[in-house]
Design a protein around this motif. Structure first.
Motif, PDB file in Angstrom:
ATOM      1  N   LEU A  26     -19.825  23.896  10.161  1.00  0.00           N
ATOM      2  CA  LEU A  26     -19.569  22.481  10.442  1.00  0.00           C
ATOM      3  C   LEU A  26     -20.297  22.002  11.691  1.00  0.00           C
ATOM      4  O   LEU A  26     -19.982  20.938  12.232  1.00  0.00           O
ATOM      5  N   ARG A  27     -21.303  22.763  12.103  1.00  0.00           N
ATOM      6  CA  ARG A  27     -22.074  22.381  13.276  1.00  0.00           C
ATOM      7  C   ARG A  27     -23.457  21.875  12.863  1.00  0.00           C
ATOM      8  O   ARG A  27     -23.588  20.828  12.255  1.00  0.00           O
ATOM      9  N   GLU A  28     -24.506  22.609  13.187  1.00  0.00           N
ATOM     10  CA  GLU A  28     -25.860  22.118  12.933  1.00  0.00           C
ATOM     11  C   GLU A  28     -26.125  21.911  11.448  1.00  0.00           C
ATOM     12  O   GLU A  28     -26.819  20.959  11.064  1.00  0.00           O
ATOM     13  N   ALA A  29     -25.625  22.808  10.610  1.00  0.00           N
ATOM     14  CA  ALA A  29     -25.874  22.672   9.166  1.00  0.00           C
ATOM     15  C   ALA A  29     -25.297  21.363   8.636  1.00  0.00           C
ATOM     16  O   ALA A  29     -25.915  20.690   7.807  1.00  0.00           O
ATOM     17  N   LEU A  30     -24.115  20.990   9.120  1.00  0.00           N
ATOM     18  CA  LEU A  30     -23.515  19.735   8.683  1.00  0.00           C
ATOM     19  C   LEU A  30     -24.329  18.544   9.183  1.00  0.00           C
ATOM     20  O   LEU A  30     -24.583  17.590   8.442  1.00  0.00           O
ATOM     21  N   GLU A  31     -24.735  18.584  10.425  1.00  0.00           N
ATOM     22  CA  GLU A  31     -25.538  17.497  10.975  1.00  0.00           C
ATOM     23  C   GLU A  31     -26.828  17.313  10.186  1.00  0.00           C
ATOM     24  O   GLU A  31     -27.256  16.183   9.919  1.00  0.00           O
ATOM     25  N   GLN A  32     -27.455  18.424   9.809  1.00  0.00           N
ATOM     26  CA  GLN A  32     -28.683  18.348   9.021  1.00  0.00           C
ATOM     27  C   GLN A  32     -28.417  17.744   7.648  1.00  0.00           C
ATOM     28  O   GLN A  32     -29.179  16.896   7.170  1.00  0.00           O
ATOM     29  N   ALA A  33     -27.315  18.154   7.012  1.00  0.00           N
ATOM     30  CA  ALA A  33     -26.987  17.621   5.684  1.00  0.00           C
ATOM     31  C   ALA A  33     -26.703  16.127   5.744  1.00  0.00           C
ATOM     32  O   ALA A  33     -27.124  15.360   4.878  1.00  0.00           O
ATOM     33  N   LEU A  34     -26.012  15.685   6.784  1.00  0.00           N
ATOM     34  CA  LEU A  34     -25.675  14.270   6.899  1.00  0.00           C
ATOM     35  C   LEU A  34     -26.900  13.415   7.162  1.00  0.00           C
ATOM     36  O   LEU A  34     -26.966  12.251   6.757  1.00  0.00           O
ATOM     37  N   SER A  35     -27.870  13.978   7.845  1.00  0.00           N
ATOM     38  CA  SER A  35     -29.080  13.207   8.166  1.00  0.00           C
ATOM     39  C   SER A  35     -29.881  12.858   6.914  1.00  0.00           C
ATOM     40  O   SER A  35     -30.736  11.973   6.955  1.00  0.00           O
ATOM     41  N   GLN A  36     -29.632  13.541   5.802  1.00  0.00           N
ATOM     42  CA  GLN A  36     -30.385  13.313   4.574  1.00  0.00           C
ATOM     43  C   GLN A  36     -29.683  12.340   3.624  1.00  0.00           C
ATOM     44  O   GLN A  36     -30.205  12.046   2.551  1.00  0.00           O
ATOM     45  N   LEU A  37     -28.516  11.844   4.009  1.00  0.00           N
ATOM     46  CA  LEU A  37     -27.765  10.956   3.119  1.00  0.00           C
ATOM     47  C   LEU A  37     -28.390   9.566   3.079  1.00  0.00           C
ATOM     48  O   LEU A  37     -29.019   9.118   4.045  1.00  0.00           O
TER      49      LEU A  37
END
Length: 555
Positions: free
Chosen positions: A170-181
């Protein structure tokens, strides 16, 4: 000879093609393929690391298990992992990971709802989702269902509030996933565990949409879920609107439509409960299955409210801890202060219902729940607050904090009384309004006691303790003897507890001197060693002599 050579070439070529195809299929479906670093993932598949160091399989965006809401079947090779990881979130994380993040769902709306149309000019909404150590697959599936099944023009933004999660995925991986929405999404990190109320308030403070839509982090929105709720707020900005909450099974992620004939209530202990919608509400709606229900209370996890009205009404009670009772508090406040609470049958949102919470409560679960309930009762329930303390005597010693600001809010909003709420909004409630006696049902030194048992079971007969609680019974004007929503029910010689049905019959009792007589069978309530029974009435029988009610409280 030439024909034979040509034939051999065709056979060899065909064999090579089939061999290559077999290799591709094996690599594609193999569970032994190497797991990759999250930073190297593509849009088609995401692999992230759990807090225990095990990489999770995150579904691709193509049909897999669970399509159309079907149950997931976890293969035998994953059964051990499934059992080990269940405690992570108190649902089957492995089953969830076998479901596509954008899986298809059946349209469970009624034909009346599917035929409804909505204007283009509806208010926009900010969707606020609070999470704490949520599973990757359920959190991302919630977000993708919001985006994929909502008119783009209506979603102003999605605001995720991380309530101090400590899991790596729920850290960097989540931030990366949200940036692609494709929808503007904000991720807010709470510096320390703050609980649902304060985390939602943080998200609401940053929202810019006309409406706040609050969702839990393990939901799936269905087709057409959003416009019906926004439409009701467009009609009356004082409306708090909830969807029908469908059930996502915590074991196999099967999707089941929720009932459109239940609404929210509460019991004596101030626990939220679902109850059948009474005929009077059906009549008010003219039996139109698409017309919203006016519900006494809401579940609280999923609802929409006009953002400015949310502020005017007093947002949440920030003195409440973690979660629990905030839904009843907002329901009482809305109804008593000029608002309305609705369940919209044309809006369906699935929710993973767990049998227990995976989260900890600072100070202990009972302490948090008691604190919140005492705040609720002290501010909004008038003289029924004292009745609550009869039901939960241990709550009297609970420190609820300062409630003066909430009482001032009630005065400023010129809110009605709790009696008005019970008589007008929720006359079907089990809360006492008119009754003949309240307190113990005593035979000598022994008292009836629910023993915490459920419907269909017998009450106990134990030594009286004088504290109320499980020994607190109400003898109503309708001749019921009840504890909360369980009535004494006599059949043959047995005395059991069943849901009160308001139809007298087996649940009707009469006083005959010191005896309590079953109105239907004409037998008398009889004290035995461990439980009450029904027996032929006998004049002067000591085991049929009862005192009923030792509390003089009046509403």
């Amino acid at each position: 000879m030439r024909v034979l050579m040509r034939y051999c070439k065709v056979v060899v070529a065909t064999s090579v093609v089939w061999f290559l195809l077999d290799i591709i299929l094996i690599l594609y479906f193999s569970e032994c393929k190497p797991r990759r670093d999250p930073s190297s993932e593509t849009d088609s598949e995401t692999t992230v690391q759990n807090s225990d160091g095990v990489y999770a399989r995150i579904p691709r965006f193509h049909p897999g298990q669970g399509e159309q809401g079907a149950a997931v079947h976890v293969p035998s090779s994953l059964q051990e992992e499934m059992r080990r990881r269940f405690a992570e979130n108190q649902f089957n994380v492995v089953a969830s990971e076998l479901v596509a993040l954008n899986r298809s769902l059946a349209d469970v709306r009624s034909s009346a709802c599917r035929s409804r149309s909505y204007p283009e000019e509806l208010p926009t909404t900010s969707v606020v989702i609070v999470f704490h150590n949520e599973a990757w697959s359920t959190l991302l599936r919630t977000i993708h269902s919001v985006i994929g099944r909502s008119p783009v023009r209506l979603i102003k933004e999605i605001i995720l509030v991380d309530d101090a999660s400590d899991r790596e995925h729920l850290r960097e991986a989540l931030e990366q996933a949200l940036s692609q929405l494709s929808v503007h999404t904000q991720l807010i990190r709470m510096p320390q565990r703050s609980g649902l109320v304060r985390a939602r308030l943080r998200g609401a403070a940053l929202a810019t949409g006309d409406v706040l839509t609050f969702l839990d982090a393990h939901c799936e929105c269905t087709e057409g879920w959003l416009p019906p709720m926004l439409m009701e707020i467009h009609r009356d900005r004082r409306s708090i609107v909830c969807p029908i909450i469908d059930v996502i099974n915590d074991q196999d992620f099967r999707y089941t439509a929720g009932s459109e004939n239940t609404w929210g209530g509460f019991n004596w202990k101030l626990n939220f409960r679902w109850y059948p919608v009474p005929p009077r509400e059906m009549e008010r709606r003219h039996n139109d299955p698409a017309e919203p229900l006016r519900t006494p209370t809401m579940a609280g996890g999923l609802f929409a409210i006009d953002r400015k009205y949310f502020e005017e009404l007093g947002t949440y009670d920030e003195g409440m801890e973690v979660w629990g009772s905030e839904n009843l508090e907002m329901s009482f406040r809305a109804w008593m202060c000029g608002g309305i609470v609705l369940i919209c049958p044309c809006s369906h949102v699935g929710h993973v219902f767990r049998k227990q919470t995976p989260y900890t409560f600072p100070g202990g679960t009972s302490q948090v729940i008691y604190r919140n309930n005492v705040r609720l009762a002290s501010v909004w329930m008038d003289q029924w607050a004292e009745f609550f303390f009869f039901v939960v005597p241990s709550a009297r010693q609970t420190d609820a904090g300062d409630v003066e600001a909430r009482k001032e809010l009630r005065t400023r909003l010129q809110c009605r009384s709790f009696r008005w709420y019970l008589e007008t909004v929720y006359p079907d409630s089990q809360m006492p309004l008119q009754f003949l006696a309240l307190g113990e049902v005593r035979a000598g030194t022994l008292c009836l006691d629910t023993m915490g048992r459920k419907t269909g079971e017998s009450p106990g007969l134990v030594r009286c303790h004088g504290l109320g609680g499980n020994q607190l019974f109400l003898f109503t004007a309708a001749k019921e003897i009840l504890n909360d929503d369980l009535c004494l029910d006599g059949t043959g010689a047995a005395v059991l507890m069943h849901k009160c049905h308001k139809k007298t019959g087996n649940q009707a009792w009469e006083r005959d001197g010191a005896a309590i007589k079953h109105a239907l069978s004409r037998k008398c309530l009889t004290a035995t060693r461990e439980k009450p029974t029904l027996d032929m009435c006998g004049k002067g029988r000591l085991d049929q002599q009862w005192t009923l009610g030792n509390i003089t409280w009046k509403p």
